[in-house]
Write a protein that holds these residues in place. Structure first.
Motif, PDB file in Angstrom:
ATOM      1  N   PHE A 905       0.848  -1.191   0.000  1.00  0.00           N
ATOM      2  CA  PHE A 905       0.000   0.000   0.000  1.00  0.00           C
ATOM      3  C   PHE A 905       0.885   1.244   0.000  1.00  0.00           C
ATOM      4  N   ILE A 906       0.600   2.156  -0.955  1.00  0.00           N
ATOM      5  CA  ILE A 906       1.395   3.376  -1.090  1.00  0.00           C
ATOM      6  C   ILE A 906       0.451   4.570  -1.052  1.00  0.00           C
ATOM      7  N   HIS A 907       0.613   5.432  -0.058  1.00  0.00           N
ATOM      8  CA  HIS A 907      -0.282   6.574   0.157  1.00  0.00           C
ATOM      9  C   HIS A 907       0.028   7.685  -0.832  1.00  0.00           C
ATOM     10  N   GLY A 908      -0.797   8.702  -0.814  1.00  0.00           N
ATOM     11  CA  GLY A 908      -0.652   9.830  -1.721  1.00  0.00           C
ATOM     12  C   GLY A 908      -0.201  11.086  -1.005  1.00  0.00           C
ATOM     13  N   LEU A 909      -0.565  12.221  -1.567  1.00  0.00           N
ATOM     14  CA  LEU A 909      -0.132  13.514  -1.070  1.00  0.00           C
ATOM     15  C   LEU A 909      -0.651  13.742   0.343  1.00  0.00           C
ATOM     16  N   ARG A 910       0.273  14.066   1.258  1.00  0.00           N
ATOM     17  CA  ARG A 910      -0.035  14.332   2.656  1.00  0.00           C
ATOM     18  C   ARG A 910      -0.686  13.146   3.356  1.00  0.00           C
ATOM     19  N   GLY A 911      -0.463  11.974   2.837  1.00  0.00           N
ATOM     20  CA  GLY A 911      -1.008  10.790   3.469  1.00  0.00           C
ATOM     21  C   GLY A 911      -0.019  10.142   4.410  1.00  0.00           C
ATOM     22  N   GLY A 912      -0.326   8.924   4.815  1.00  0.00           N
ATOM     23  CA  GLY A 912       0.538   8.194   5.730  1.00  0.00           C
ATOM     24  C   GLY A 912       0.359   6.711   5.556  1.00  0.00           C
ATOM     25  N   PRO A 913       1.252   5.917   6.121  1.00  0.00           N
ATOM     26  CA  PRO A 913       1.208   4.458   5.922  1.00  0.00           C
ATOM     27  C   PRO A 913       0.008   3.802   6.579  1.00  0.00           C
ATOM     28  N   PHE A 914      -0.640   4.479   7.542  1.00  0.00           N
ATOM     29  CA  PHE A 914      -1.803   3.903   8.208  1.00  0.00           C
ATOM     30  C   PHE A 914      -3.036   4.804   8.090  1.00  0.00           C
ATOM     31  N   LYS A 915      -2.832   6.101   8.218  1.00  0.00           N
ATOM     32  CA  LYS A 915      -4.007   6.978   8.221  1.00  0.00           C
ATOM     33  C   LYS A 915      -4.695   7.022   6.863  1.00  0.00           C
ATOM     34  N   SER A 916      -3.949   6.811   5.775  1.00  0.00           N
ATOM     35  CA  SER A 916      -4.592   6.819   4.458  1.00  0.00           C
ATOM     36  C   SER A 916      -5.509   5.617   4.275  1.00  0.00           C
ATOM     37  N   TRP A 917      -5.296   4.552   5.059  1.00  0.00           N
ATOM     38  CA  TRP A 917      -6.042   3.306   4.864  1.00  0.00           C
ATOM     39  C   TRP A 917      -6.926   2.984   6.065  1.00  0.00           C
ATOM     40  N   ARG A 918      -7.310   4.023   6.767  1.00  0.00           N
ATOM     41  CA  ARG A 918      -8.161   3.787   7.925  1.00  0.00           C
ATOM     42  C   ARG A 918      -9.623   3.594   7.497  1.00  0.00           C
ATOM     43  N   ILE A 919     -10.393   3.008   8.368  1.00  0.00           N
ATOM     44  CA  ILE A 919     -11.825   2.805   8.139  1.00  0.00           C
ATOM     45  C   ILE A 919     -12.537   4.121   8.412  1.00  0.00           C
ATOM     46  N   ALA A 920     -13.346   4.570   7.434  1.00  0.00           N
ATOM     47  CA  ALA A 920     -14.034   5.862   7.552  1.00  0.00           C
ATOM     48  C   ALA A 920     -15.380   5.693   8.246  1.00  0.00           C
ATOM     49  N   ASP A 921     -15.789   6.778   8.956  1.00  0.00           N
ATOM     50  CA  ASP A 921     -17.123   6.799   9.546  1.00  0.00           C
ATOM     51  C   ASP A 921     -18.181   6.983   8.460  1.00  0.00           C
ATOM     52  N   ASN A 922     -17.903   7.844   7.462  1.00  0.00           N
ATOM     53  CA  ASN A 922     -18.769   8.053   6.310  1.00  0.00           C
ATOM     54  C   ASN A 922     -17.898   8.509   5.156  1.00  0.00           C
ATOM     55  N   LYS A 923     -18.475   8.695   4.013  1.00  0.00           N
ATOM     56  CA  LYS A 923     -17.706   8.973   2.803  1.00  0.00           C
ATOM     57  C   LYS A 923     -17.597  10.449   2.492  1.00  0.00           C
ATOM     58  N   SER A 924     -18.059  11.309   3.382  1.00  0.00           N
ATOM     59  CA  SER A 924     -18.048  12.742   3.114  1.00  0.00           C
ATOM     60  C   SER A 924     -17.025  13.431   3.998  1.00  0.00           C
ATOM     61  N   SER A 925     -16.025  14.031   3.390  1.00  0.00           N
ATOM     62  CA  SER A 925     -15.041  14.793   4.163  1.00  0.00           C
ATOM     63  C   SER A 925     -15.649  16.058   4.712  1.00  0.00           C
ATOM     64  N   THR A 926     -16.679  16.573   4.027  1.00  0.00           N
ATOM     65  CA  THR A 926     -17.305  17.789   4.493  1.00  0.00           C
ATOM     66  C   THR A 926     -17.979  17.563   5.839  1.00  0.00           C
ATOM     67  N   THR A 927     -18.580  16.405   5.987  1.00  0.00           N
ATOM     68  CA  THR A 927     -19.239  16.076   7.249  1.00  0.00           C
ATOM     69  C   THR A 927     -18.217  15.773   8.336  1.00  0.00           C
ATOM     70  N   SER A 928     -17.204  15.003   7.994  1.00  0.00           N
ATOM     71  CA  SER A 928     -16.200  14.639   8.995  1.00  0.00           C
ATOM     72  C   SER A 928     -15.193  15.740   9.239  1.00  0.00           C
ATOM     73  N   ARG A 929     -15.265  16.802   8.405  1.00  0.00           N
ATOM     74  CA  ARG A 929     -14.353  17.948   8.535  1.00  0.00           C
ATOM     75  C   ARG A 929     -12.892  17.489   8.567  1.00  0.00           C
ATOM     76  N   ALA A 930     -12.584  16.516   7.731  1.00  0.00           N
ATOM     77  CA  ALA A 930     -11.193  16.068   7.655  1.00  0.00           C
ATOM     78  C   ALA A 930     -10.427  16.930   6.685  1.00  0.00           C
TER      79      ALA A 930
END
Length: 1166
Positions: A905-930
């Motif tokens: 697994f290879i992350h992208g821009l400003r990603g990380g080896p684990f945080k890029s592949w974490r389980i999301a609460d929902n699919k909207s970044s606007t809602t999660s304010r990530a």
């Protein structure tokens, strides 16, 4: 009357004989014996051929003369004398007839003996006896002074009988009757001086039976007592003492000859291995009592007065010091109270030495140098020299010495003596006796050890490294063999150890022995007290970080410091922090030197990143130094009214603490709690890791400085948590005290400062994680790898951590680090089979190396046991008697199937080896304010948050799962980052080193990670890494900008404001480089070498947060850029760029389709 005829072999023999006879004219007792040859009539040296042929004649002639002298010395009756004289003459005449024809000069010498014998027989009175003895002794002395060949003949004559007579002659009592033989004794002493000064025959002379006791008796007969002035008799003559003085000088020359050696390696014993026990007893008596009691009387030098007391009441000369400085012999005195002032210098200058050499040809001695000393100051050094030589010579001698000195008091007397040669030979004797395992220990061994340590301390202060080294070697053996000696030193001698350690810092061998002794004292059953640990910390750190320290010295110091950390835990945090600070400081200094001597790299971005790491590390070092200095100075008040000095003085004198102490000395000290210390330590570990991550020289350097010991402590123990608990307990006690006595003034403010509710929890989990990361990097260093392999406790902890069995270590990163450490340690060699001698044959092929940037997503999986398709894998080198992880691997290897493929697994821009592949609460970044500017998720990598770990590891157990890390930034304001090509090249090297590509591999990428994989494949093809390219069977692209991104277009147009990173510039729409890489992958897809699955986002992604909401939103990768033009594409509904790779559940298409793709590829693998 007995008539004796002399047969001459030629007409010229007569004149030669007459000339030699005139050399010894008749003299009365009042005349001065001629001790030197006149210049006009020297004895001609023998040629080599003549010396060999005349050897028997010398022997018979000398034996005859000496026998006759001994005969008359016994004062027998005249008839008996005549009978024995006839027999001796007959033997002499027979010997002369056999050899005289070829050796004319020796015949002349025999003629002298003949004339002397005839004269003696005609008038055998007492005066003639003394005169004859004197002539014989003078004759032998002149022969001994001639050359090496003649000295060898004298020593061999009669099997040593001539030497025995000389030794007996010089050992005669020196009372009133002894004075009548001063001339003979002086000439015998002169002969012995010449023999002893010759290294070719010295050992043979001193090896004669009773040689040492006779020489000791001679010393006591010649050296005056201090209470009496030795008056010369009027008839003694001016040179009567010259020969005796020469013998004393020769004896002291051999005594001092070995005292400049560093140890027993260069010490060659000069005495036999079968010494007579009476000889040893005589020497021991002199050492212990300072005198001899033989023949029923005291050899005091004056029978008129037997009072042995000194004029000054026994408070006179207490010591002498002997030193050889470039050839000259230096003699120094010291009194008990005031120094003894000599009226003249006793330093033998080179000019005087040259003059003496010219006088004595090849025999060099210094008469008069030792004449003013008391007799025990000559006898005791010689006796101790003899004991040391005997002890070195054989086990038999050592047994005799031990039997006679069963309580060890004689050796102890030598060790406590003030004279240097006595100390040196006493230390050597103690060393040899202690090293003999067959000898039981005496009751004085503890006192030996303490006396030896005192000698080490005194010698170190005087820069006498030779004496210090020998004494320290013996001291080390004493504490190794005697627990009582060890206890005595720990109770009473540590201050001496500190003083000696400080003085020996510039002498490597002495420092190494001192460190070894200190390690033996403190790392076994006995340990340093906390206060002693503080006193020793400065010395130990100098041993660790000094440039002159050897590897054994550093290792010993590190072991001592590790024991201190283990013994005192939270109380030793100051030492562990100081150790870490000094380590970073030394690495920074080394980097400064390297940058000054090595040209700067052409890679500006890499240089900028390295410079940024150095600046950051320097700042953190200063912060750590302030923390350490503040902690130390907060304890100074306890020593203000104490007689003890501040224990941290030596420690704080080191850089960078000394400068820090000066800057904060006048300021009010602030409180530093456990959380502050932990945070400073965490920053220090991270800074040190960044400095060493890609610098093998720095890795070796901190390995030499003991980084393993610190990291091991941070991993296995929770010192900061324990310290926080102690602080919370103290705070609660203060609250209770205030509640019980609320009227106590001045307590409120102190209590508020230490309120238990305000105690912060230190970040020990992060300290462990970053310590494990640094240890993983260092596990590739051979010396660290070996140390880890030998540490069974640490290996067990690492295995439990990798399997998730350590409480508080549920972070995937630390589990991955633990697994990587074990793989680096135990699986570094490939074995092809056994050789003829049974040892494994190691292949030269590459072995997997797990470095920084690579993480295991399933570290508990058994698949990691198989790292090669064609070779078995074994442990590096480990003790087979211990059951460790290495043994478990060997036992279970046959029952585990090899991995089918690797998934990376290879992350992208400003990603990380684990945080890029974490389980999301929902699919909207606007809602999660990530958003794209999300901070590093502190929960990323924890249990239950990473879907490859939670889901894919179970659904695809045949695969090994990896994740990688690389540094990226949107803008240079956030820090420097490498361009795409450099990132891909570095990452490719890491993957290939880890063996990724040896198996079929599938890359799962997000955003720019897809471009990184494309660039890696292209770079591998160009550099002929065909196995890596051919084994890449599939790629998953999550929102990969195959043809550029709008996100890169905006900052590039506003470059002066955003300062875009180099990577962003390469992501612009329509970039030729991106088109080239995509075409390369297309060709491989079309040829059926790999398969491709792509995902596309559908929602805009918040970029910049503003007041009241998101100020900037955009579609980062539109569908036309997310689809490469080949393979399948999945459009994810209601999903933005960030969450395209973060499924909500297993039924989410972003996971379901990926799993199906991987399972399909799994079936194609054979």
């Amino acid at each position: 009357m007995i008539t004796i005829f002399f047969r001459r072999s030629s007409p010229r023999a007569g004149p030669a004989f007459i000339r030699l006879l005139h050399r010894f004219p008749p003299r009365c007792a009042a005349e001065k014996p001629p001790l030197n040859l006149p210049p006009q009539q020297p004895i001609s040296p023998l040629s080599p051929s003549t010396s060999r042929s005349s050897f028997p004649l010398f022997s018979f002639a000398l034996l005859s003369a000496l026998a006759l002298g001994g005969l008359f010395y016994s004062t027998s009756v005249r008839d008996s004398v005549m009978g024995r004289a006839e027999k001796i003459h007959g033997e002499l005449e027979t010997a002369l007839e056999k050899s005289l024809a070829s050796v004319k000069q020796t015949a002349a010498a025999a003629g002298v003996l003949y004339k002397s014998l005839a004269s003696l027989l005609s008038s055998a009175n007492e005066e003639v006896q003394k005169e004859f003895e004197l002539r014989v002794a003078a004759f032998v002395a002149d022969i001994a002074a001639a050359n090496e060949g003649r000295r060898a003949a004298i020593v061999a004559a009669g099997g040593g009988a001539v030497v025995d007579w000389l030794l007996e002659t010089v050992a005669r009592p020196s009372g009133r009757k002894g004075r009548e033989h001063y001339g003979t004794q002086a000439e015998s002493a002169r002969a012995l001086a010449c023999l002893i000064a010759d290294p070719n025959v010295c050992e043979a002379v001193l090896s004669r039976p009773r040689a040492v006791p006779n020489l000791l008796r001679f010393i006591f007969s010649f050296q005056p007592k201090r209470s009496k002035k030795f008056n010369h008799r009027p008839l003694d003559g001016l040179d009567i003492f010259k020969g005796r003085s020469m013998l004393v000088a020769s004896i002291m020359d051999i005594v001092t000859s070995n005292c400049e050696n560093l140890g027993r390696v260069s010490f060659r014993p000069s005495l036999p291995g079968n010494a007579d026990i009476q000889d040893i007893a005589a020497a021991l008596e002199v050492i212990e009592e300072g005198g001899m009691h033989v023949y029923g009387h005291d050899h005091s030098g004056d029978d008129d007065n037997d009072d042995d007391d000194d004029d000054d009441g026994g408070t006179g000369i207490r010591s002498i010091g002997l030193k050889i400085l470039g050839g000259p012999t230096v003699l120094g005195f010291s009194r008990k109270d005031d120094p003894l002032v000599l009226g003249h210098s006793l330093v033998l200058q080179e000019k005087q030495a040259s003059s003496l050499r010219s006088q004595h040809s090849d025999v060099f001695s210094v008469p008069g140098l030792w004449d003013d000393l008391q007799r025990e100051h000559i006898a005791v050094p010689f006796a101790m020299w003899a004991i040391a030589n005997w002890a070195m010579a054989s086990k038999h001698n050592r047994s005799c010495i031990h039997e006679l000195d069963s309580d060890g008091r004689a050796v102890l007397s030598a060790l406590t003596a003030r004279e240097r040669t006595v100390k040196w030979h006493g230390s050597m004797a103690a060393l040899v006796l202690l090293e003999d395992p067959s000898l039981p220990l005496t009751s004085s061994v503890p006192e030996w050890g303490f006396s030896l340590l005192s000698s080490v301390c005194e010698a170190s202060k005087a820069d006498d490294h030779e004496l210090a080294h020998v004494a320290l070697s013996a001291f080390l053996v004493s504490i190794e063999r005697s627990i009582h000696a060890k206890s005595m030193v720990m109770d009473r001698g540590l201050h001496l150890m500190r003083e000696a350690a400080k003085q020996s810092e510039k002498h490597q061998q002495l420092q190494e022995a001192m460190a070894r002794a200190m390690e033996f004292l403190c790392t076994g059953d006995m340990h340093l007290s906390l206060q002693e640990s503080h006193w020793w910390s400065g010395i130990l750190f100098r041993w660790v970080f000094s440039q002159v320290s050897s590897e054994p010295t550093r290792s010993s110091a590190q072991n001592i410091l590790s024991c201190v950390l283990d013994d005192y835990g939270p109380s030793s945090i100051l030492i562990s922090q100081g150790w870490l600070t000094l380590m970073i400081h030394e690495v920074l200094n080394a980097n400064k030197v390297t940058r000054a001597s090595v040209p700067q790299k052409t890679d500006k971005v890499k240089t900028q990143m390295d410079q940024s790491n150095i600046v950051s590390a320097a700042q953190i070092t200063n912060q750590l130094a302030v923390t350490v200095a503040t902690l130390a100075l907060n304890n100074r008040e306890a020593y203000l009214d104490s007689s003890f000095r501040f224990p941290y003085d030596d420690f704080l004198s080191l850089e960078p603490f000394s400068a820090t102490v000066k800057s904060i000395k006048k300021e009010k000290l602030t409180k530093v709690d456990a959380a502050d210390s932990a945070l400073a330590t965490l920053r220090g570990i991270k800074a040190l890791t960044e400095l060493c991550a890609d610098d093998f020289d720095s890795q070796n350097k901190i390995a030499d400085f003991g980084a393993f010991s610190i990291l091991r402590r941070f991993l296995l123990q929770d010192d900061f948590e324990r310290l926080a608990a102690i602080e919370a307990y103290d705070a609660s006690r203060m609250v209770e005290s205030r509640e019980q006595d609320p009227d106590t003034p001045g307590e409120a403010s102190a209590t508020d400062a230490k309120d238990s509710s305000s105690v912060r929890v230190p970040p020990t989990g992060h300290i462990r994680k970053h310590s494990a990361r640094l240890l993983m990097i260092l596990s590739l260093v051979p010396k660290v790898r070996k140390t880890i392999a030998e540490d069974e406790t640490l290996c067990k902890w690492l295995e439990d951590c990798a399997n998730g069995k350590i409480q508080g270590c549920d972070d995937l990163k630390i589990q991955s680090y633990a697994r990587a450490i074990l793989l680096n340690v135990f699986f570094t060699e490939k074995v092809l089979g056994d050789s003829k001698d049974g040892l494994p044959v190691v292949a030269s092929s590459r072995c997997p190396r797990y470095d920084d940037m690579i993480f295991f997503l399933n570290p508990e999986s058994p698949n990691w046991k198989h790292l090669s398709r064609s070779s078995d894998i074994v442990r590096n080198s480990f003790d087979e008697s211990n059951r460790t992880i290495g043994d478990e691997v060997s036992d279970t290897k046959e029952n585990v199937s090899p991995p089918v493929m690797d998934v990376v697994f290879i992350h992208g821009l400003r990603g990380g080896p684990f945080k890029s592949w974490r389980i999301a609460d929902n699919k909207s970044s606007t809602t999660s304010r990530a958003g794209l500017i999300e901070k590093i998720d502190q929960e990323a990598g924890r249990q239950g948050t990473c879907w490859p770990k939670e889901w894919l590891a179970a659904d695809l157990p045949e695969a090994r799962l990896f994740s990688v890390k690389y540094k990226t930034n949107l803008s240079q304001w956030s820090g420097a980052s490498l361009p795409l090509q450099e990132v891909s090249s570095r990452l490719l090297d890491k993957l290939v080193a880890a063996g990724i590509g040896d198996h079929p591999v599938v890359f799962v990428t997000h955003s720019m990670g897809g471009l990184v994989v494309k660039q890696m494949l292209h770079h591998a093809k160009v550099n002929n890494l065909d196995h890596f390219v051919d084994n890449t069977i599939g790629i998953v692209f999550y929102s990969c900008p195959h043809f550029g991104s709008k996100l890169a277009d905006v900052p590039w147009r506003m470059g002066y404001v955003f300062r875009p990173a180099p990577t962003i510039g390469e992501l612009r729409s329509g970039s030729p480089k991106l088109v080239e890489l995509n075409e390369f992958v297309r060709q491989r897809f079309n040829k059926g070498f790999l398969d491709v699955l792509s995902f596309s986002e559908t929602l805009v992604t918040p970029i910049v947060e503003g007041y009241g909401g998101w100020a900037v939103r955009m579609e980062v990768v539109p569908i036309e850029s997310a689809y490469p033009g080949f393979g399948d594409i999945i459009v994810l509904d209601a999903t933005d760029h960030i969450n395209s790779c973060k499924p909500v559940s297993r039924a989410d298409p972003s996971y379901e389709k990926t799993l199906a793709f991987l399972q399909k590829l799994r079936k194609t693998v054979k």
